[in-house]
Design a protein around this motif. Structure first.
Motif, PDB file in Angstrom:
ATOM      1  N   ASN A 102      29.827  55.418  48.651  1.00 36.31           N
ATOM      2  CA  ASN A 102      30.020  54.017  48.493  1.00 36.31           C
ATOM      3  C   ASN A 102      29.478  53.425  47.681  1.00 36.31           C
ATOM      4  O   ASN A 102      28.040  53.154  47.389  1.00 36.31           O
ATOM      5  N   PHE A 103      30.197  52.717  46.462  1.00 41.69           N
ATOM      6  CA  PHE A 103      29.772  52.455  45.310  1.00 41.69           C
ATOM      7  C   PHE A 103      30.472  50.796  45.063  1.00 41.69           C
ATOM      8  O   PHE A 103      31.717  51.047  45.101  1.00 41.69           O
ATOM      9  N   GLY A 104      29.644  49.845  44.772  1.00 41.47           N
ATOM     10  CA  GLY A 104      30.288  48.659  44.732  1.00 41.47           C
ATOM     11  C   GLY A 104      29.927  47.918  43.586  1.00 41.47           C
ATOM     12  O   GLY A 104      28.880  48.288  42.832  1.00 41.47           O
ATOM     13  N   SER A 105      30.473  46.473  43.447  1.00 42.22           N
ATOM     14  CA  SER A 105      30.099  45.553  42.248  1.00 42.22           C
ATOM     15  C   SER A 105      30.487  44.249  42.454  1.00 42.22           C
ATOM     16  O   SER A 105      31.453  43.899  43.256  1.00 42.22           O
ATOM     17  N   SER A 106      29.879  43.271  42.175  1.00 41.98           N
ATOM     18  CA  SER A 106      30.122  41.894  42.531  1.00 41.98           C
ATOM     19  C   SER A 106      31.194  41.486  41.567  1.00 41.98           C
ATOM     20  O   SER A 106      32.327  41.138  42.091  1.00 41.98           O
ATOM     21  N   ARG A 107      31.245  41.725  40.332  1.00 32.60           N
ATOM     22  CA  ARG A 107      32.318  41.041  39.374  1.00 32.60           C
ATOM     23  C   ARG A 107      33.113  42.177  38.867  1.00 32.60           C
ATOM     24  O   ARG A 107      34.185  41.967  38.499  1.00 32.60           O
ATOM     25  N   GLY A 108      32.709  43.592  39.196  1.00 33.74           N
ATOM     26  CA  GLY A 108      33.715  44.626  38.738  1.00 33.74           C
ATOM     27  C   GLY A 108      33.724  44.808  37.288  1.00 33.74           C
ATOM     28  O   GLY A 108      32.896  44.487  36.450  1.00 33.74           O
ATOM     29  N   ALA A 109      35.043  45.031  36.571  1.00 35.07           N
ATOM     30  CA  ALA A 109      35.225  45.274  35.138  1.00 35.07           C
ATOM     31  C   ALA A 109      35.157  44.264  34.509  1.00 35.07           C
ATOM     32  O   ALA A 109      36.206  43.946  33.609  1.00 35.07           O
ATOM     33  N   THR A 110      33.865  43.505  34.433  1.00 30.34           N
ATOM     34  CA  THR A 110      33.882  42.349  33.906  1.00 30.34           C
ATOM     35  C   THR A 110      34.362  42.280  32.428  1.00 30.34           C
ATOM     36  O   THR A 110      35.121  41.569  31.774  1.00 30.34           O
ATOM     37  N   GLU A 111      33.815  43.429  31.558  1.00 29.32           N
ATOM     38  CA  GLU A 111      34.004  43.477  29.954  1.00 29.32           C
ATOM     39  C   GLU A 111      35.551  43.630  29.841  1.00 29.32           C
ATOM     40  O   GLU A 111      36.034  42.874  28.921  1.00 29.32           O
ATOM     41  N   LEU A 112      36.214  44.547  30.592  1.00 29.79           N
ATOM     42  CA  LEU A 112      37.443  44.789  30.669  1.00 29.79           C
ATOM     43  C   LEU A 112      38.433  43.768  30.786  1.00 29.79           C
ATOM     44  O   LEU A 112      39.381  43.555  30.243  1.00 29.79           O
ATOM     45  N   PHE A 113      38.115  43.243  32.053  1.00 30.87           N
ATOM     46  CA  PHE A 113      38.888  42.047  32.210  1.00 30.87           C
ATOM     47  C   PHE A 113      39.131  40.996  31.095  1.00 30.87           C
ATOM     48  O   PHE A 113      40.093  40.551  30.885  1.00 30.87           O
ATOM     49  N   GLU A 114      37.889  40.800  30.815  1.00 26.36           N
ATOM     50  CA  GLU A 114      38.088  39.691  29.599  1.00 26.36           C
ATOM     51  C   GLU A 114      38.767  40.105  28.412  1.00 26.36           C
ATOM     52  O   GLU A 114      39.637  39.398  27.888  1.00 26.36           O
ATOM     53  N   LYS A 115      38.502  41.495  28.001  1.00 29.67           N
ATOM     54  CA  LYS A 115      38.954  42.212  26.828  1.00 29.67           C
ATOM     55  C   LYS A 115      40.740  42.105  26.968  1.00 29.67           C
ATOM     56  O   LYS A 115      41.558  41.505  26.152  1.00 29.67           O
ATOM     57  N   TYR A 116      41.037  42.421  28.125  1.00 29.23           N
ATOM     58  CA  TYR A 116      42.453  42.804  28.439  1.00 29.23           C
ATOM     59  C   TYR A 116      43.164  41.194  28.757  1.00 29.23           C
ATOM     60  O   TYR A 116      44.443  40.987  28.292  1.00 29.23           O
ATOM     61  N   SER A 126      50.173  43.612  28.196  1.00 29.21           N
ATOM     62  CA  SER A 126      48.939  44.062  28.381  1.00 29.21           C
ATOM     63  C   SER A 126      48.883  45.505  28.223  1.00 29.21           C
ATOM     64  O   SER A 126      50.000  46.409  28.282  1.00 29.21           O
ATOM     65  N   SER A 127      47.916  46.238  27.699  1.00 29.28           N
ATOM     66  CA  SER A 127      47.630  47.667  27.632  1.00 29.28           C
ATOM     67  C   SER A 127      47.909  48.356  28.786  1.00 29.28           C
ATOM     68  O   SER A 127      47.701  48.053  30.059  1.00 29.28           O
ATOM     69  N   THR A 128      48.108  49.382  28.682  1.00 32.29           N
ATOM     70  CA  THR A 128      48.699  50.614  29.633  1.00 32.29           C
ATOM     71  C   THR A 128      47.386  50.753  30.943  1.00 32.29           C
ATOM     72  O   THR A 128      47.793  50.821  31.911  1.00 32.29           O
ATOM     73  N   LEU A 129      46.350  50.903  30.190  1.00 36.34           N
ATOM     74  CA  LEU A 129      45.243  51.176  31.104  1.00 36.34           C
ATOM     75  C   LEU A 129      44.616  49.934  31.680  1.00 36.34           C
ATOM     76  O   LEU A 129      43.436  50.048  32.343  1.00 36.34           O
ATOM     77  N   ALA A 130      44.873  48.648  31.472  1.00 37.46           N
ATOM     78  CA  ALA A 130      44.491  47.548  31.987  1.00 37.46           C
ATOM     79  C   ALA A 130      44.243  47.500  33.558  1.00 37.46           C
ATOM     80  O   ALA A 130      43.241  47.286  34.051  1.00 37.46           O
ATOM     81  N   SER A 131      45.287  47.834  34.238  1.00 40.34           N
ATOM     82  CA  SER A 131      45.303  47.906  35.521  1.00 40.34           C
ATOM     83  C   SER A 131      44.158  48.888  36.234  1.00 40.34           C
ATOM     84  O   SER A 131      43.331  48.684  37.052  1.00 40.34           O
ATOM     85  N   PRO A 132      44.569  50.384  35.938  1.00 42.79           N
ATOM     86  CA  PRO A 132      43.766  51.187  36.439  1.00 42.79           C
ATOM     87  C   PRO A 132      42.221  51.317  36.077  1.00 42.79           C
ATOM     88  O   PRO A 132      41.409  51.534  37.063  1.00 42.79           O
ATOM     89  N   THR A 133      42.022  50.743  34.960  1.00 40.70           N
ATOM     90  CA  THR A 133      40.409  50.659  34.635  1.00 40.70           C
ATOM     91  C   THR A 133      39.773  49.452  35.173  1.00 40.70           C
ATOM     92  O   THR A 133      38.447  49.273  35.060  1.00 40.70           O
ATOM     93  N   THR A 134      40.469  48.428  35.934  1.00 39.68           N
ATOM     94  CA  THR A 134      39.858  47.111  36.649  1.00 39.68           C
ATOM     95  C   THR A 134      39.873  47.072  37.822  1.00 39.68           C
ATOM     96  O   THR A 134      39.432  46.070  38.550  1.00 39.68           O
TER      97      THR A 134
END
Length: 395
Positions: A102-116, A126-134
């Protein structure tokens, strides 16, 4: 007679914070009175943040370069993989594949969200990997992939109490009999311009860049909010019963929520903390608690409301109070387990780690029980009571 099968052992801990990722160096860092916050520019203004050390960023880079599939992952996922490898190795689980994660995060993939998102605004697609990586499940899924795990995989986000909610879930699975072992954790890599801007818009971020201690967690006399954002991750291995290699034993868990008045509300005496601490103490005399590692983010209302809640629960008994946010910053979803690691450090060394600008908060005698608190936006409080194994009390 006490039922030991209800107890659960923490048999290993993997941490990543501005203090480092090596347990020996982390324990040494807790012995000094310096903070590990550094100045950085965000949106043209200099602010304090809790950044990871360069050597740990190099380790994270090696993980990313070690598998082509990892190249597109957010730092929060890489950090989770790093601490999970450490914890599993220390627990001797390398050959064990049937444990829960069980691994969690408050903000999640913050860097990638802002990048995408920036990419979308500029290009209209949007890039192909935007959804699966965030996606949120991204963290536990990649940790499980990296460890070649075959057990259940869970991800969640419960703001700043995320990591301790991971621990709660692990305890629930083990106590239910559905699992004998669980890897629990939280990861945060949110030192990005937009995230910093959000915290500053709430008027809770530290403004004094000349301060000796920019984050004044536990300073009840401060006249302004002093929260500083940090990055990091933590993972712990949980096993049923009282294990011979236990770093600490989970003697109690508690959780509670509050009725919201607004999006970030918490009552003046933190009713949620009162309830979570009382639940964690069920069947245990509050006078047995030696230390409380407070959530204490360094805000005026947040620190004071938690202190008032402690007064309501513990009355005349005053456990020693501490926090690590003055030293490493507030790591959001990872903060609860990094606080638990501080608790384990005190249990292992049998030495209280205090706050340098808060005098008279020390403790004499053995450290037998330590409570750890965490709470997030929405009043989601968690309290964990950790107990020292006898081996540390005999040394």
């Amino acid at each position: 007679m006490e039922k030991t099968y209800n107890k659960i052992s923490v048999t290993a801990s993997g941490v990543l914070s501005p203090l480092g990722s090596n347990q020996v160096s982390v324990r040494e860092a807790y012995k000094n009175n310096r903070h590990y916050l550094t100045k950085d520019l965000f949106n043209g203004e200099e602010l304090f943040v809790g950044r990871l050390q360069e050597k740990d960023l190099e380790i994270a880079g090696e993980i990313r370069n070690g598998d082509p599939k990892y190249a597109s992952l957010d730092p929060s996922v890489i950090y989770a993989i790093l601490v999970s490898r450490i914890a599993v190795r220390e627990a001797g689980w390398n050959e064990e594949k049937d444990f829960g994660i069980n691994f969690g995060s408050s903000r999640g993939a913050t860097e990638l969200f802002e990048k995408y998102h920036k990419e979308f605004l500029e290009k209209g697609y949007s890039s192909t990997l935007a959804s699966p990586t965030t996606t949120l499940g991204n963290i536990s899924s990649w940790v499980a992939h990296d460890l070649q795990n075959e057990g259940p995989q869970i991800s969640h986000s419960i703001t700043c109490s995320t990591a301790l909610h991971s621990l709660l879930n692990g305890v629930a699975w083990i106590r239910s009999g559905m699992s004998e072992r669980f890897l629990v954790g939280g990861s945060e890599a949110s030192l990005t311009p937009f995230t910093i801007a959000q915290m500053r818009s709430l008027k809770i971020y530290a403004r004094d860049i000349a301060a000796d201690y920019p984050c004044r967690a536990l300073d009840m006399e401060k006249s302004s909010n002093t929260m500083v954002l940090g990055e990091g991750a933590a993972a712990m291995c949980l096993e049923r019963g009282v294990a011979s290699n236990a770093l600490a034993v989970i003697a109690g868990v508690g959780y509670a929520t509050e009725i919201l008045k607004h999006n970030i509300s918490i009552t003046s005496d933190a009713v949620c903390f009162q309830r979570s601490m009382k639940m964690a103490l069920k069947g245990i005399d509050p006078r047995e608690v030696d230390v409380i590692v407070m959530h204490a983010p360094g805000t005026i209302k947040g620190d004071l409301s938690e202190l008032r809640a402690i007064g309501k629960v513990f009355g005349d008994h005053k456990p020693a109070l501490t926090s690590n946010k003055w030293k490493i910053g507030h790591t959001f979803g990872a903060s609860g387990l990094l606080s638990a690691d501080l608790a384990i450090t005190m249990i292992r060394d049998q030495k209280f780690v205090g706050v340098p600008f808060e005098e008279g908060a020390g403790i004499r005698g053995p450290i037998r029980k330590v409570m750890v608190n965490a709470v997030g936006f929405g009043g989601n409080a968690v309290s964990i009571l950790l107990e020292a194994p006898e081996k540390y009390l005999k040394e």
